[in-house]
Design a protein around this motif. Structure first.
Motif, PDB file in Angstrom:
ATOM      1  N   LEU A 146       1.139  -1.237  -0.549  1.00  0.00           N
ATOM      2  CA  LEU A 146       0.144   0.182   0.303  1.00  0.00           C
ATOM      3  C   LEU A 146       1.203   0.593   0.047  1.00  0.00           C
ATOM      4  O   LEU A 146       0.398   2.608  -1.177  1.00  0.00           O
ATOM      5  CB  LEU A 146      -0.595   0.242   1.189  1.00  0.00           C
ATOM      6  N   LEU A 147       1.953   1.097   1.042  1.00  0.00           N
ATOM      7  CA  LEU A 147       3.179   2.486   0.868  1.00  0.00           C
ATOM      8  C   LEU A 147       3.341   2.470  -0.251  1.00  0.00           C
ATOM      9  O   LEU A 147       3.523   3.947  -0.720  1.00  0.00           O
ATOM     10  CB  LEU A 147       4.122   1.874   2.079  1.00  0.00           C
ATOM     11  N   ALA A 148       4.463   1.532  -0.797  1.00  0.00           N
ATOM     12  CA  ALA A 148       4.560   1.039  -2.204  1.00  0.00           C
ATOM     13  C   ALA A 148       4.047   2.046  -3.430  1.00  0.00           C
ATOM     14  O   ALA A 148       4.489   2.937  -4.860  1.00  0.00           O
ATOM     15  CB  ALA A 148       5.278  -0.016  -2.582  1.00  0.00           C
ATOM     16  N   GLY A 149       2.682   1.152  -3.351  1.00  0.00           N
ATOM     17  CA  GLY A 149       2.014   1.601  -4.926  1.00  0.00           C
ATOM     18  C   GLY A 149       1.137   2.916  -4.706  1.00  0.00           C
ATOM     19  O   GLY A 149       1.045   3.250  -5.762  1.00  0.00           O
ATOM     20  N   TYR A 150       0.849   3.429  -3.446  1.00  0.00           N
ATOM     21  CA  TYR A 150      -0.046   4.823  -3.104  1.00  0.00           C
ATOM     22  C   TYR A 150       0.783   6.336  -3.263  1.00  0.00           C
ATOM     23  O   TYR A 150       0.731   7.236  -4.539  1.00  0.00           O
ATOM     24  CB  TYR A 150      -0.727   4.720  -2.381  1.00  0.00           C
ATOM     25  N   ILE A 151       1.764   5.846  -2.835  1.00  0.00           N
ATOM     26  CA  ILE A 151       3.172   7.175  -2.120  1.00  0.00           C
ATOM     27  C   ILE A 151       3.821   7.328  -3.509  1.00  0.00           C
ATOM     28  O   ILE A 151       4.064   8.447  -4.057  1.00  0.00           O
ATOM     29  CB  ILE A 151       3.944   6.703  -0.707  1.00  0.00           C
ATOM     30  N   ARG A 152       4.632   6.051  -3.848  1.00  0.00           N
ATOM     31  CA  ARG A 152       4.996   6.244  -5.039  1.00  0.00           C
ATOM     32  C   ARG A 152       6.248   6.754  -5.127  1.00  0.00           C
ATOM     33  O   ARG A 152       7.153   6.788  -3.833  1.00  0.00           O
ATOM     34  CB  ARG A 152       4.508   6.463  -6.096  1.00  0.00           C
TER      35      ARG A 152
ATOM     36  N   GLU B  87      -7.856   4.913 -10.503  1.00  0.00           N
ATOM     37  CA  GLU B  87      -9.955   5.576 -10.754  1.00  0.00           C
ATOM     38  C   GLU B  87     -10.279   6.278  -9.886  1.00  0.00           C
ATOM     39  O   GLU B  87      -9.537   7.032  -9.634  1.00  0.00           O
ATOM     40  CB  GLU B  87     -10.603   3.483  -9.903  1.00  0.00           C
ATOM     41  N   ASP B  88     -11.337   7.617 -10.508  1.00  0.00           N
ATOM     42  CA  ASP B  88     -12.250   8.294 -10.550  1.00  0.00           C
ATOM     43  C   ASP B  88     -12.535   8.586  -9.082  1.00  0.00           C
ATOM     44  O   ASP B  88     -11.868   9.638  -8.818  1.00  0.00           O
ATOM     45  CB  ASP B  88     -13.164   8.550 -11.607  1.00  0.00           C
ATOM     46  N   TYR B  89     -13.124   7.202  -8.522  1.00  0.00           N
ATOM     47  CA  TYR B  89     -13.535   7.810  -7.351  1.00  0.00           C
ATOM     48  C   TYR B  89     -12.387   7.633  -5.987  1.00  0.00           C
ATOM     49  O   TYR B  89     -12.478   8.737  -5.699  1.00  0.00           O
ATOM     50  CB  TYR B  89     -14.453   6.446  -7.220  1.00  0.00           C
ATOM     51  N   ILE B  90     -11.475   7.596  -6.196  1.00  0.00           N
ATOM     52  CA  ILE B  90      -9.846   7.935  -5.940  1.00  0.00           C
ATOM     53  C   ILE B  90      -9.334   8.942  -6.108  1.00  0.00           C
ATOM     54  O   ILE B  90      -9.265  10.290  -5.084  1.00  0.00           O
ATOM     55  CB  ILE B  90      -9.279   6.930  -6.052  1.00  0.00           C
TER      56      ILE B  90
ATOM     57  N   PRO C 286     -10.424  -2.503   0.402  1.00  0.00           N
ATOM     58  CA  PRO C 286     -11.315  -3.292   0.602  1.00  0.00           C
ATOM     59  C   PRO C 286     -11.800  -4.063  -0.632  1.00  0.00           C
ATOM     60  O   PRO C 286     -11.882  -5.076  -1.012  1.00  0.00           O
ATOM     61  CB  PRO C 286     -12.882  -2.265   0.716  1.00  0.00           C
ATOM     62  N   GLN C 287     -11.555  -3.134  -2.174  1.00  0.00           N
ATOM     63  CA  GLN C 287     -11.211  -3.491  -3.354  1.00  0.00           C
ATOM     64  C   GLN C 287     -10.338  -4.178  -3.843  1.00  0.00           C
ATOM     65  O   GLN C 287     -10.702  -4.745  -4.797  1.00  0.00           O
ATOM     66  CB  GLN C 287     -11.197  -1.803  -4.259  1.00  0.00           C
ATOM     67  N   ILE C 288      -9.129  -4.514  -3.187  1.00  0.00           N
ATOM     68  CA  ILE C 288      -8.491  -5.304  -3.773  1.00  0.00           C
ATOM     69  C   ILE C 288      -8.192  -6.636  -2.941  1.00  0.00           C
ATOM     70  O   ILE C 288      -7.364  -7.149  -3.104  1.00  0.00           O
ATOM     71  CB  ILE C 288      -6.275  -4.829  -3.866  1.00  0.00           C
ATOM     72  N   LEU C 289      -8.682  -6.322  -1.664  1.00  0.00           N
ATOM     73  CA  LEU C 289      -8.193  -7.566  -0.653  1.00  0.00           C
ATOM     74  C   LEU C 289      -8.856  -8.845  -1.227  1.00  0.00           C
ATOM     75  O   LEU C 289      -8.899  -9.863  -1.119  1.00  0.00           O
ATOM     76  CB  LEU C 289      -9.813  -7.319   0.811  1.00  0.00           C
ATOM     77  N   SER C 290     -10.328  -8.983  -2.414  1.00  0.00           N
ATOM     78  CA  SER C 290     -10.173  -9.979  -2.219  1.00  0.00           C
ATOM     79  C   SER C 290      -9.473 -10.904  -3.322  1.00  0.00           C
ATOM     80  O   SER C 290      -8.731 -11.914  -3.569  1.00  0.00           O
ATOM     81  CB  SER C 290     -11.581 -10.153  -2.716  1.00  0.00           C
ATOM     82  N   ARG C 291      -9.143  -9.848  -4.065  1.00  0.00           N
ATOM     83  CA  ARG C 291      -7.790 -10.993  -4.976  1.00  0.00           C
ATOM     84  C   ARG C 291      -6.773 -10.893  -4.063  1.00  0.00           C
ATOM     85  O   ARG C 291      -6.239 -12.214  -4.756  1.00  0.00           O
ATOM     86  CB  ARG C 291      -7.806  -9.397  -6.382  1.00  0.00           C
ATOM     87  N   VAL C 292      -5.953 -10.482  -3.022  1.00  0.00           N
ATOM     88  CA  VAL C 292      -5.358 -10.297  -2.600  1.00  0.00           C
ATOM     89  C   VAL C 292      -5.184 -11.520  -2.687  1.00  0.00           C
ATOM     90  O   VAL C 292      -4.545 -12.936  -1.800  1.00  0.00           O
ATOM     91  CB  VAL C 292      -4.915  -9.755  -1.241  1.00  0.00           C
TER      92      VAL C 292
ATOM     93  N   LEU D 294      -6.891   4.302   1.680  1.00  0.00           N
ATOM     94  CA  LEU D 294      -6.258   3.369   1.299  1.00  0.00           C
ATOM     95  C   LEU D 294      -6.781   2.586   2.408  1.00  0.00           C
ATOM     96  O   LEU D 294      -7.391   1.501   1.705  1.00  0.00           O
ATOM     97  CB  LEU D 294      -4.454   3.675   2.445  1.00  0.00           C
ATOM     98  N   SER D 295      -7.266   2.072   4.155  1.00  0.00           N
ATOM     99  CA  SER D 295      -8.357   2.157   4.542  1.00  0.00           C
ATOM    100  C   SER D 295      -9.816   1.276   4.383  1.00  0.00           C
ATOM    101  O   SER D 295     -10.401   0.607   4.209  1.00  0.00           O
ATOM    102  CB  SER D 295      -7.786   1.981   5.956  1.00  0.00           C
ATOM    103  N   ARG D 296     -10.287   2.644   3.636  1.00  0.00           N
ATOM    104  CA  ARG D 296     -11.572   2.631   3.266  1.00  0.00           C
ATOM    105  C   ARG D 296     -12.092   1.900   1.587  1.00  0.00           C
ATOM    106  O   ARG D 296     -13.151   1.816   1.448  1.00  0.00           O
ATOM    107  CB  ARG D 296     -11.968   3.476   3.921  1.00  0.00           C
ATOM    108  N   TYR D 297     -11.365   2.338   0.976  1.00  0.00           N
ATOM    109  CA  TYR D 297     -11.862   2.364  -0.492  1.00  0.00           C
ATOM    110  C   TYR D 297     -10.581   1.821  -1.013  1.00  0.00           C
ATOM    111  O   TYR D 297     -11.212   0.330  -1.070  1.00  0.00           O
ATOM    112  CB  TYR D 297     -11.279   4.389  -0.964  1.00  0.00           C
TER     113      TYR D 297
END
Length: 275
Positions: free
Chosen positions: A98-104, A167-170, A190-196, A184-187
């Motif tokens: 999450l840190l690496a993919g979001y902050i870059r 994505e637009d909603y982010i 939850p969207q990626i957890l099932s795929r993880v 990160l925690s609310r949007y």
């Protein structure tokens, strides 16, 4: 049209068969004290290397221990520990990814260069090296596998975070004043957890092979613990005179990897595309 229906039916049956197989194996391990016909550690020199029969359905090993009972109890060590390794690895990898993919930026570059370095070495070789430094034991085996497998998880989860972050909603969530932690925690999570979780479930068979392989080489779980790799290692000197001592533990490993593969075939293509 008919071929597509037949293919979907076969895929559905494979998924159910694989899931049922995993549940059956796990439940067998959980209820091992009530299912196993004998004490897996009980030594009976008078019955050493006994062939399969009514009293010992899978025969006995070189110390007269029941092979079937040791395989059943081995589920607790091999399979259930694989689930624990999977959960620990996911718990460690998610915050880093999450840190690496979001902050870059520099943070992402540093983390990805570390991962590239680790993935340059085959995971089995790296696991052996880590266990060799830590010392052979069950706990050190778990630590070593987690230290090796986290890199694959972080790389996969990071790719999901980057894709979701565009994505637009982010973008709307950022514009409305949401903090980074809240986004990160609310949007995103939850969207990626099932795929993880699907990706982690597909890794179970590989983890079991790592555990059994390390034990077989003598650097993992140590005797007399009933573990599939330990049983294979103990049986190497007796395979010609009593092949059942190696055949049945080997079948146990193959069956578990097979049922994991039946499940992974249904999810492997979508997961790969998104990774």
């Amino acid at each position: 049209m008919f071929c597509k229906k037949q293919t979907s039916k076969l895929e559905g049956s494979s998924l159910w068969l694989g899931t049922a197989g995993i549940l059956f194996i796990v439940l067998t391990g959980i209820f091992a004290p009530w299912i196993a016909p004998h004490d897996p550690l009980a030594v009976d020199a008078s019955n050493r290397l006994a062939s399969p029969g009514l009293v010992y359905p899978f025969g006995t090993d070189h110390l007269g221990r029941c092979v079937l009972s040791r395989i059943i109890y081995g589920i607790r060590v091999t399979v259930i520990s694989a689930f624990c390794i999977m959960l620990i690895t996911v718990a460690i990898s998610i915050p880093i990814a999450l840190l690496a993919g979001y902050i870059r930026g520099n943070t992402d570059n540093i983390i990805m260069r570390m991962i590239d370095g680790m993935l340059a070495v085959p995971d089995f070789v790296l696991t052996i090296a880590i266990v060799g430094m830590l010392g052979p034991s069950f706990i050190n085996t778990i630590i070593a596998i987690v230290m090796v497998r986290w890199a694959d998880y972080v790389r996969f989860i990071r790719s999901l975070v980057i894709k979701e972050g565009q994505e637009d909603y982010i973008l709307y969530a950022r514009m409305t004043g949401n903090s980074h932690i809240r986004i990160l925690s609310r949007y995103i999570l939850p969207q990626i957890l099932s795929r993880v979780l699907v990706f982690a479930a597909l890794d179970l068979g590989r983890i079991v092979l790592l555990i059994a392989g390390l034990s077989f080489l003598g650097v993992g779980v140590q005797p007399p613990t009933p573990e599939w790799g330990v049983m294979l290692q103990d049986a190497t000197g007796y395979f010609q005179v009593a092949p059942h001592v190696m055949v049945f533990p080997g079948i146990a490993v193959v069956l578990f990897v097979l049922v994991c593969q039946l499940v992974s075939d249904q999810f492997n293509e979508p997961v790969t595309k998104e990774g």
